[in-house]
Design an enzyme around this catalytic site. Structure first.
Site, mmCIF file in Angstrom:
data_model
loop_
_atom_site.group_PDB
_atom_site.id
_atom_site.type_symbol
_atom_site.label_atom_id
_atom_site.label_comp_id
_atom_site.label_asym_id
_atom_site.label_seq_id
_atom_site.Cartn_x
_atom_site.Cartn_y
_atom_site.Cartn_z
ATOM 1 N N HIS A 121 0.861 -1.181 0.000
ATOM 2 C CA HIS A 121 0.000 0.000 0.000
ATOM 3 C C HIS A 121 0.898 1.232 0.000
ATOM 4 C CE1 HIS A 121 -2.861 2.950 1.671
ATOM 5 N NE2 HIS A 121 -3.845 2.108 1.391
ATOM 6 N N ASP A 198 2.780 -4.412 8.097
ATOM 7 C CA ASP A 198 1.560 -3.642 7.865
ATOM 8 C C ASP A 198 0.393 -4.611 8.038
ATOM 9 O OD1 ASP A 198 -0.700 -2.471 6.819
ATOM 10 O OD2 ASP A 198 0.264 -1.721 4.990
ATOM 11 N N GLN A 201 -4.829 -5.316 6.844
ATOM 12 C CA GLN A 201 -5.720 -6.427 6.478
ATOM 13 C C GLN A 201 -5.492 -7.635 7.378
ATOM 14 O OE1 GLN A 201 -8.072 -5.802 4.268
ATOM 15 N NE2 GLN A 201 -7.176 -3.812 3.766
ATOM 16 N N LYS A 224 -10.922 -0.597 10.072
ATOM 17 C CA LYS A 224 -11.006 -1.811 9.253
ATOM 18 C C LYS A 224 -11.406 -3.030 10.079
ATOM 19 C CE LYS A 224 -7.496 -0.220 5.959
ATOM 20 N NZ LYS A 224 -8.320 0.059 4.780
ATOM 21 N N CYS A 366 -4.709 2.359 -3.829
ATOM 22 C CA CYS A 366 -3.514 2.895 -3.147
ATOM 23 C C CYS A 366 -2.317 1.972 -3.323
ATOM 24 C CB CYS A 366 -3.797 3.115 -1.660
ATOM 25 S SG CYS A 366 -5.080 4.333 -1.330
#
Length: 408
Positions: A121, A198, A201, A224, A366
């Site tokens: 991302h 990261d 998700q 999220k 993104c």
């Protein structure tokens, strides 16, 4: 929990769009919020609206208790060693920027190297580019294979004595593939290199155990994972947090302030300058409780597998569709699908689907370098949550076929 029991907790799902029931398939961007989270935020804003960590009156004390209890709950959710390893931020983007700035200030110099993957991302690319510009360092890129899998076998060749940190996504927000982060961390640590994951998700689709992963940093966003917007988490091993300088200066991140010099609060306070989002952060209590419940429910897992399997078959069987992020061998794919259609623009498809009540994402997600890698200007993405049904998946396939037929 049955899917109908789950859906009853999310009021936004009951609405209609253009006279059709909403089918919300943009969960990778933002998940809907359950009643418990909405009520938590309303209660805090209406009854505990007082600044934390400062005043001695009851409202401030109670608000502080809610905020710090959330830190304990987040630490438990991630299986962190201590709540002191949890820093609250505004989201994954701020968490990664914080590490890029503070770790970079302390440990990165001219000629040093940082490794990211081509599938990251923008929030896990641009902060490192900015750091490299400031420090005259070098950004190196780990490539992917034709199916979207990270080419981990080439990682060792990218690593050098100048490599200072590796930043990698747990799960790609475009490809939906679970990356072999534990193997990457093992290779990195063998070479004495810390790793930032990261988890924007990963926090929703995987049961995260930062001690088992042995990652040095893990970042995710509250919105999220069913929480309020403007909330985020940075997990960092205490040794790194203590060695890094502050991100911002101001109230609460200090110990003493003198014109002759300022000393800083112990971690995590050192990284939480100014008035925090104290009405929103505690919504993570309810959000993470629900997320963990979903992660541990075999019925939820079975439904997710069934939807993933159905869509994999449906999308790969249609020769008009090019699906990106196809699992190979033992690779795991979450219910997140990005694809292009020959002769149909992704945004046109999204607009037609919208008129049918389906909320899907179109564009570059993104991840412009990944789009360039595949030679496309954008994709259409649908991403599912535990409140989505097989009927919605089937309806999406039916509507997609209709939309394609209208355009080509």
């Amino acid at each position: 929990m049955t899917v109908h029991e789950i859906r009853s907790q999310f009021p936004a799902l009951a609405q209609q769009v253009y006279g059709k029931p909403l089918v919300y398939l943009d969960n990778a961007a933002t998940a809907q919020r359950p009643l418990a989270v909405l009520e938590k935020e309303r209660t805090l804003a209406s009854t505990l609206n007082a600044n934390i960590h400062r005043a001695v009156h009851k409202l401030a004390a109670d608000a502080t208790e809610e905020y710090e209890r959330t830190r304990e709950i987040v630490a438990d959710f991630l299986n962190a060693e201590s709540p002191k390893e949890i820093v609250f931020t505004s989201g994954t983007t701020m968490s990664i920027n914080l590490v890029a700035s503070c770790f970079g200030e302390a440990f990165v110099g001219e000629g040093d190297e940082i490794i990211v993957s081509v599938a990251e991302h923008h929030s896990n690319i641009v902060p490192w580019q900015l750091l490299c510009q400031r420090k005259k360092a070098v950004l190196k890129v780990l490539e992917i294979d034709e199916f979207g899998g990270l080419m981990v076998e080439s990682l060792q060749k990218l690593i050098s004595q100048r490599t200072k940190i590796i930043a990698i996504s747990h799960i790609s927000n475009v490809l939906g593939l679970v990356n072999p982060v534990q193997e990457i961390i093992r290779i990195a640590h063998h070479n004495g290199i810390p790793v930032l994951v990261d988890g924007a998700q990963g926090s929703i689709h995987a049961k995260v155990d930062v001690r088992e992963l042995d990652c040095d940093f893990y970042a995710f966003s509250g919105h999220k994972v069913y929480g309020a917007t403007g909330t985020g988490v940075l997990y960092g091993k205490k040794k790194w947090l203590e060695a890094m300088p502050p991100y911002m200066g101001g109230g609460e991140m200090i110990e003493t302030v003198r014109f002759s010099g300022t000393t800083y609060a112990p971690v995590p306070g050192k990284f939480e300058a100014g008035t925090q989002n104290f009405n929103a952060v505690p919504t993570l209590q309810e959000a993470l409780r629900l997320a963990r419940q979903f992660q541990e429910d075999p019925e939820v897992a079975q439904r997710e597998w069934a939807i993933t399997h159905y869509l994999l078959e449906a999308l790969t069987a249609d020769l008009r569709i090019h699906l990106y992020g196809v699992p190979r061998g033992t690779q795991v794919k979450v219910p997140l699908f990005s694809f292009t259609v020959e002769g149909a623009h992704h945004e046109d498809l999204a607009l037609i689907l919208d008129k049918m009540g389906i909320a899907a994402r179109s564009g570059q997600m993104c991840a412009e370098p990944l789009m360039d890698h595949f030679g496309v200007t954008g994709m259409l993405r649908v991403s599912f949550a535990p409140y989505n049904t097989m009927e919605e998946a089937e309806y999406f396939v039916k509507c997609l076929n209709k939309a394609i037929s209208m355009l080509i």
